[in-house]
Design a protein around this motif. Sequence first.
Motif, short mmCIF file in Angstrom:
data_model
loop_
_atom_site.label_atom_id
_atom_site.label_comp_id
_atom_site.label_asym_id
_atom_site.label_seq_id
_atom_site.Cartn_x
_atom_site.Cartn_y
_atom_site.Cartn_z
N ASP A 57 0.84 -1.20 0.00
CA ASP A 57 0.00 0.00 0.00
C ASP A 57 0.87 1.24 0.00
O ASP A 57 1.90 1.31 0.69
CB ASP A 57 -0.90 0.02 1.24
CG ASP A 57 -1.95 -1.09 1.20
OD1 ASP A 57 -2.31 -1.49 0.09
OD2 ASP A 57 -2.38 -1.53 2.28
N ASN A 58 0.45 2.22 -0.75
CA ASN A 58 1.11 3.52 -0.78
C ASN A 58 0.19 4.56 -0.14
O ASN A 58 -1.03 4.49 -0.26
CB ASN A 58 1.42 3.94 -2.21
CG ASN A 58 2.44 3.03 -2.86
OD1 ASN A 58 3.36 2.55 -2.18
ND2 ASN A 58 2.28 2.77 -4.15
N VAL A 59 0.81 5.50 0.53
CA VAL A 59 0.06 6.58 1.19
C VAL A 59 0.36 7.89 0.47
O VAL A 59 1.52 8.26 0.31
CB VAL A 59 0.42 6.69 2.68
CG1 VAL A 59 -0.35 7.84 3.31
CG2 VAL A 59 0.13 5.38 3.40
N PHE A 60 -0.69 8.55 0.06
CA PHE A 60 -0.56 9.83 -0.64
C PHE A 60 -1.17 10.91 0.25
O PHE A 60 -2.39 10.91 0.50
CB PHE A 60 -1.29 9.78 -1.99
CG PHE A 60 -1.13 11.02 -2.81
CD1 PHE A 60 -0.03 11.21 -3.63
CD2 PHE A 60 -2.08 12.05 -2.76
CE1 PHE A 60 0.11 12.36 -4.39
CE2 PHE A 60 -1.95 13.19 -3.51
CZ PHE A 60 -0.85 13.36 -4.33
N ASN A 61 -0.33 11.80 0.79
CA ASN A 61 -0.77 12.87 1.69
C ASN A 61 -0.75 14.20 0.96
O ASN A 61 0.18 14.50 0.20
CB ASN A 61 0.14 12.95 2.92
CG ASN A 61 0.03 11.71 3.80
OD1 ASN A 61 -1.06 11.22 4.03
ND2 ASN A 61 1.16 11.22 4.29
N THR A 62 -1.74 15.01 1.25
CA THR A 62 -1.79 16.35 0.67
C THR A 62 -2.45 17.29 1.68
O THR A 62 -3.27 16.86 2.50
CB THR A 62 -2.58 16.35 -0.65
OG1 THR A 62 -2.56 17.65 -1.20
CG2 THR A 62 -4.01 15.90 -0.44
N HIS A 63 -2.07 18.56 1.60
CA HIS A 63 -2.55 19.55 2.57
C HIS A 63 -2.95 20.82 1.83
O HIS A 63 -2.58 21.04 0.68
CB HIS A 63 -1.45 19.89 3.60
CG HIS A 63 -0.89 18.69 4.30
ND1 HIS A 63 -1.43 18.19 5.46
CD2 HIS A 63 0.17 17.89 4.01
CE1 HIS A 63 -0.73 17.14 5.86
NE2 HIS A 63 0.25 16.94 4.99
#
Length: 455
Positions: free
Chosen positions: A240-246
Motif C-alpha cells: 500500500d502507498n500513502v498519498f498525503n496532501t494539505h
Amino acid sequence: MAWSDAIAQSQSDQGAASTSSASKPKPAAARNPTSATTATNPNRRVEALQKQVTEQGQQIEALRRQATEQEGRYRELQERLSSQEAKSAAPARPVPMPAPGSKIAEERPAPAGAAADAADTSTRAVRVGVAPSEEVQAPPVAQLFDEPSILTPQGHFVLEPSLQYGYSSNNRVALVGYTVIPAILIGLIDVREFKRNTFIGALTGRWGATNRMELELKLPYVARSDSTISREIFTGSATDNVFNTHGNGMGDIEAAIRYQIADGRDNNKPYVVGGLRFKARNGTDPFEVPVDCVTRCIGNTTGTGLPLELPTGSGFYSLQPSLTFLLPSDPAVFFGGLSYTYNFQRNDVSRTVLNGQKEFLGDIKAGDVWGLNFGMGLALNERSSFSLGMELYTVAPTKQNGQTVIGSVRTQLASLLLGYSYRYSAKSVLNVSVGAGLTRDTPDLQLTVRFPLSF
C-alpha cells in the motif's frame, strides 16, 4: 314678775341670734345662683371634650393596628401567589440570547408600564411568567445550523468567533477488467481509502439594521489534510502507498441579509425569517491547484489523479435564499428551515496539471443544492438549553458543456445534530454542536464551537 322677766329674756336671746346671723357672710351661691351655674358648665364641657378626644384616639389606634394586620396578611397572600405562579411557570429560556447571534430580535422594548410596575414593587409582588404585551421575540435555542436562531436587535452588533472540525473517510473500489464466470475477474482491482480532516475557523459579524432585519459578514479560514491509501494501478504492486496532501488559506467570504416576516405573537403561529446569502469564490480555486497527472487524468497511467494541494474554496459563486420557522410550545421550541443554493456556471475553465500544464475543461456548472432541516430546542434552566435536529441536502450532478459529467450522480447528505448552549452573561453565550453523518457521502463527525459576543 317672774313671767315678765322670762319673756324679756326670750326676746333678748332671739334678737341676739338675729343679730349674729346677720353679721355672718353668706355663700356665693346663696348670694347669686345664676353665676354658680355658669361657672360649672364650662368645666363639664372641657371634661366631656377631653373624654371624647381620648376615645377617638383609642379608636384610631385600634383602626391603625387593624390596618397593619390586614397589610401583613395581604403581603403574605401576594407572596404565596407569586410562589405558586413561579412554580407553575415554564423554566426561563436563555437570551440570546444572539445570542448573541441573531433570527428574531434578541432584546425587546419594555412595555409602557414597566417603569411604574418597577416603582410599585415595594408595595406589591411582581407577577412571574407574564410576557410583555409588546412581545416580538422568539425564544432562543442552542444553535445547530449555520443560520442563527435569533436576529440581532436594532443598533446592536454581534461578533461570533467559531471553530469547526470535520472528519470523513471513504473507500473506493475500481474494477478494471472483465469476468469470465461470476466471482472471477480478469484484470486489475484499484482499491483506495480516503481519510479527510478539515478545520474551519471563522469570524462572523452581525449588525441589527432594524428590529426585523440584520446584516451578516463571515470571514472563514480553512485548513485541510487528506490521506489516500492505495496500490498503484497497472503496476502489480503488493504494497500500500500513502498519498498525503494539505491545504490552508482564506476560504470563501459570505454575506447575508435576514428579515423577520412574521413575529408569531398569535397562538399556534410560528416566527418566520427570510434570508438571502451570497458566497464569493475568493478562496483557492479547485481548478487552480495542480493535479498529479502527466498530461490528462482520464486514462492516465502514470499519475494518481489526485490534487497535490487542497483547495480552500468551492470555485463557484453561489446564492442561497432560505426560510426559517420557529414555533414556541412551552417548554420546547420547534424549528426548521428550507433553502436552495444556486451555483453560477463558469465558462472556459481550465485546470492545472503536473508541471504547470493546463487542461481545458470548457463550461462547468456545479450541481444546485436543496436543503431541509428541522429540530427541537428545550430550555433546561435560565442559563442552559439543548437542541436536537437533523439536516438533509440533495446535490444535483455536475455538468460539463451542458452534459452530466461521467460518474457524477445526485448525492444525498444527511446529518444528525445535537447542540448545547450555556449563557455566561447577558452578552456572551457558548454554543457547542455535534453532528454525525447518516449517509456515506456525509462527514462522519462534525464538531462546532461558537462563542457569540454582543455589543
